[in-house]
Design an enzyme around this catalytic site. Structure first.
Site, PDB file in Angstrom:
ATOM      1  N   ARG A   1      -6.638 -10.885   8.952  1.00 26.74           N
ATOM      2  CA  ARG A   1      -7.510 -11.084   7.787  1.00 26.74           C
ATOM      3  C   ARG A   1      -6.725 -11.834   6.719  1.00 26.74           C
ATOM      4  NH1 ARG A   1     -10.371  -8.716  10.855  1.00 26.74           N
ATOM      5  NH2 ARG A   1     -11.695  -6.874  10.628  1.00 26.74           N
TER       6      ARG A   1
ATOM      7  N   ASN B   1       8.497  -3.431   2.529  1.00 24.44           N
ATOM      8  CA  ASN B   1       7.343  -3.983   1.817  1.00 24.44           C
ATOM      9  C   ASN B   1       6.362  -2.819   1.658  1.00 24.44           C
ATOM     10  OD1 ASN B   1       5.070  -5.177   0.860  1.00 24.44           O
ATOM     11  ND2 ASN B   1       5.067  -6.889   2.307  1.00 24.44           N
TER      12      ASN B   1
ATOM     13  N   TYR C   1      -1.808 -14.183   3.253  1.00 24.91           N
ATOM     14  CA  TYR C   1      -0.736 -13.502   3.980  1.00 24.91           C
ATOM     15  C   TYR C   1      -0.307 -14.190   5.281  1.00 24.91           C
ATOM     16  CZ  TYR C   1      -1.893  -9.820   0.668  1.00 24.91           C
ATOM     17  OH  TYR C   1      -2.119  -9.113  -0.490  1.00 24.91           O
TER      18      TYR C   1
ATOM     19  N   ARG D   1      -0.287  -6.114 -10.160  1.00 29.15           N
ATOM     20  CA  ARG D   1       0.786  -6.329  -9.180  1.00 29.15           C
ATOM     21  C   ARG D   1       2.133  -6.629  -9.841  1.00 29.15           C
ATOM     22  NH1 ARG D   1      -2.329  -6.631  -4.339  1.00 29.15           N
ATOM     23  NH2 ARG D   1      -4.314  -7.626  -4.782  1.00 29.15           N
TER      24      ARG D   1
ATOM     25  N   HIS E   1       2.936  -0.639  -6.352  1.00 28.28           N
ATOM     26  CA  HIS E   1       2.430  -0.625  -7.718  1.00 28.28           C
ATOM     27  C   HIS E   1       1.968   0.754  -8.169  1.00 28.28           C
ATOM     28  CE1 HIS E   1       2.535  -4.787  -6.591  1.00 28.28           C
ATOM     29  NE2 HIS E   1       1.527  -4.663  -5.759  1.00 28.28           N
TER      30      HIS E   1
ATOM     31  N   HIS F   1       7.978  -8.940  -0.687  1.00 25.03           N
ATOM     32  CA  HIS F   1       6.533  -9.180  -0.747  1.00 25.03           C
ATOM     33  C   HIS F   1       6.252 -10.549  -0.162  1.00 25.03           C
ATOM     34  CE1 HIS F   1       5.883  -5.580  -2.963  1.00 25.03           C
ATOM     35  NE2 HIS F   1       6.901  -5.914  -3.750  1.00 25.03           N
ATOM     36  N   ILE F   2       5.259 -10.602   0.688  1.00 25.40           N
ATOM     37  CA  ILE F   2       4.906 -11.861   1.349  1.00 25.40           C
ATOM     38  C   ILE F   2       4.344 -12.846   0.329  1.00 25.40           C
ATOM     39  CG2 ILE F   2       3.373 -12.875   3.089  1.00 25.40           C
ATOM     40  CD1 ILE F   2       3.495 -10.012   4.459  1.00 25.40           C
TER      41      ILE F   2
ATOM     42  N   ASP G   1      10.971   7.233  -5.966  1.00 24.68           N
ATOM     43  CA  ASP G   1      11.930   8.350  -5.980  1.00 24.68           C
ATOM     44  C   ASP G   1      12.716   8.413  -4.671  1.00 24.68           C
ATOM     45  OD1 ASP G   1      11.172   9.148  -8.505  1.00 24.68           O
ATOM     46  OD2 ASP G   1      10.029  10.905  -7.845  1.00 24.68           O
TER      47      ASP G   1
ATOM     48  N   GLU H   1      13.482  -5.101  -1.363  1.00 28.99           N
ATOM     49  CA  GLU H   1      12.016  -5.089  -1.482  1.00 28.99           C
ATOM     50  C   GLU H   1      11.498  -6.492  -1.158  1.00 28.99           C
ATOM     51  OE1 GLU H   1      10.899  -4.534  -5.555  1.00 28.99           O
ATOM     52  OE2 GLU H   1       8.745  -4.419  -5.133  1.00 28.99           O
TER      53      GLU H   1
ATOM     54  N   PRO I   1       0.786   0.051   3.559  1.00 30.93           N
ATOM     55  CA  PRO I   1      -0.613   0.029   3.969  1.00 30.93           C
ATOM     56  C   PRO I   1      -1.213  -1.361   4.102  1.00 30.93           C
ATOM     57  CG  PRO I   1      -0.388   0.837   1.718  1.00 30.93           C
ATOM     58  CD  PRO I   1       0.989   0.797   2.310  1.00 30.93           C
ATOM     59  N   ASN I   2      -2.013  -1.481   5.121  1.00 28.26           N
ATOM     60  CA  ASN I   2      -2.816  -2.672   5.436  1.00 28.26           C
ATOM     61  C   ASN I   2      -2.008  -3.809   6.043  1.00 28.26           C
ATOM     62  OD1 ASN I   2      -5.421  -1.687   4.582  1.00 28.26           O
ATOM     63  ND2 ASN I   2      -4.610  -1.774   2.497  1.00 28.26           N
TER      64      ASN I   2
ATOM     65  N   ALA J   1       0.567  -2.116  -1.351  1.00 27.23           N
ATOM     66  CA  ALA J   1      -0.062  -1.662  -2.606  1.00 27.23           C
ATOM     67  C   ALA J   1       0.652  -0.458  -3.220  1.00 27.23           C
ATOM     68  CB  ALA J   1      -1.534  -1.338  -2.350  1.00 27.23           C
TER      69      ALA J   1
ATOM     70  N   ARG K   1      -0.067 -13.257  -9.321  1.00 31.20           N
ATOM     71  CA  ARG K   1      -1.353 -12.644  -8.969  1.00 31.20           C
ATOM     72  C   ARG K   1      -1.842 -11.722 -10.102  1.00 31.20           C
ATOM     73  NH1 ARG K   1      -1.206 -10.561  -2.930  1.00 31.20           N
ATOM     74  NH2 ARG K   1      -3.451 -10.568  -3.312  1.00 31.20           N
TER      75      ARG K   1
HETATM   76  O1  CA2 Z   1       2.545  -9.723  -0.899  1.00 26.32           O
HETATM   77  C1  CA2 Z   1       2.788  -8.641  -0.361  1.00 26.32           C
HETATM   78  O2  CA2 Z   1       3.542  -8.517   0.602  1.00 26.32           O
HETATM   79  C2  CA2 Z   1       2.103  -7.365  -0.878  1.00 26.32           C
HETATM   80  O3  CA2 Z   1       3.039  -6.295  -0.791  1.00 26.32           O
HETATM   81  C3  CA2 Z   1       0.926  -7.128   0.044  1.00 26.32           C
HETATM   82  C4  CA2 Z   1       0.023  -5.988  -0.402  1.00 26.32           C
HETATM   83  C5  CA2 Z   1      -0.348  -6.112  -1.867  1.00 26.32           C
HETATM   84  O4  CA2 Z   1      -1.072  -4.969  -2.275  1.00 26.32           O
HETATM   85  C6  CA2 Z   1       0.863  -6.291  -2.745  1.00 26.32           C
HETATM   86  O5  CA2 Z   1       0.440  -6.442  -4.087  1.00 26.32           O
HETATM   87  C7  CA2 Z   1       1.661  -7.502  -2.321  1.00 26.32           C
HETATM   88  C8  CA2 Z   1      -1.253  -5.966   0.436  1.00 26.32           C
HETATM   89  C9  CA2 Z   1      -1.038  -5.919   1.899  1.00 26.32           C
HETATM   90  C10 CA2 Z   1      -2.341  -6.148   2.568  1.00 26.32           C
HETATM   91  O6  CA2 Z   1      -2.100  -6.896   3.719  1.00 26.32           O
HETATM   92  C11 CA2 Z   1      -3.152  -7.513   4.302  1.00 26.32           C
HETATM   93  C12 CA2 Z   1      -2.850  -8.356   5.335  1.00 26.32           C
HETATM   94  C13 CA2 Z   1      -3.864  -9.033   5.961  1.00 26.32           C
HETATM   95  C14 CA2 Z   1      -5.170  -8.845   5.563  1.00 26.32           C
HETATM   96  C15 CA2 Z   1      -5.455  -7.975   4.532  1.00 26.32           C
HETATM   97  C16 CA2 Z   1      -4.444  -7.303   3.902  1.00 26.32           C
END
Ligand code: CA2
Length: 140
Positions: free
Chosen positions: A18, A72, A23, A109, A78, A98-99, A85, A96, A10-11, A75, A105
């Site tokens: 953003r 990836n 990111y 997380r 977590h 994570h960017i 599963d 796995e 997600p996101n 969220a 953080r």
């Molecule tokens: O660091 C990562 O790749 C995360 O998986 C990114 C997740 C975060 O919840 C994890 O803790 C770490 C969030 C992705 C949200 O991506 C966005 C990208 C641009 C603007 C806003 C959110």
């Protein structure tokens, strides 16, 4: 030809649009084009969803055919026992990614439902983490 699936949670469709400070400023579709150019001999696929169950289905679909998954879960990393599963249930290796450096953080997380079931985890190396994960899956 090796076959590797990239799955984003997600996101991550907002990448490049953003929060560039955390990111980066590249959107994933553009980065995916550069990955395909970098790995012309790998059949790469890309799937992103904001819906937990769709991610579970994508993991199951890529999980029994092909050479690995780079995921990836964002969220859901977590929070999602279902994604953990699904990764435990499949046959192919999972990396796995994570960017951001999740370990530097917020404390929420620090928990991952995925890490224990993954072949390994890459965090904090930006989008380059996906490239490194693909290299691992090719070479293993
Ligand atoms: O660091 C990562 O790749 C995360 O998986 C990114 C997740 C975060 O919840 C994890 O803790 C770490 C969030 C992705 C949200 O991506 C966005 C990208 C641009 C603007 C806003 C959110």
């Amino acid at each position: 030809m090796k076959k590797i699936a990239i799955i984003n949670g997600p996101n991550l469709n907002l990448l490049g649009k953003r929060e560039p400070g955390i990111y980066g400023s590249t959107d994933f579709e553009t980065y995916f084009e550069s990955l395909k150019a970098l790995f012309p001999n790998v059949r790469l696929s890309y799937f992103q969803s904001n819906v937990e169950g769709e991610l579970v289905t994508a993991i199951q679909q890529a999980g029994f055919d092909g050479d690995g998954i780079v995921i990836n879960p964002a969220a859901y990393t977590h929070t999602s026992v279902a994604i953990g599963d699904a990764i435990a249930a499949i046959k192919v290796p999972v990396v796995e990614v994570h960017i951001s450096n999740v370990h530097a953080r917020e404390s929420f997380r620090q928990l991952s439902h995925v890490s224990a079931k993954a072949a390994g985890t890459i965090a904090g190396l930006g989008l380059q983490g996906y490239e490194l994960a693909i290299r691992y899956l090719i070479n293993r």
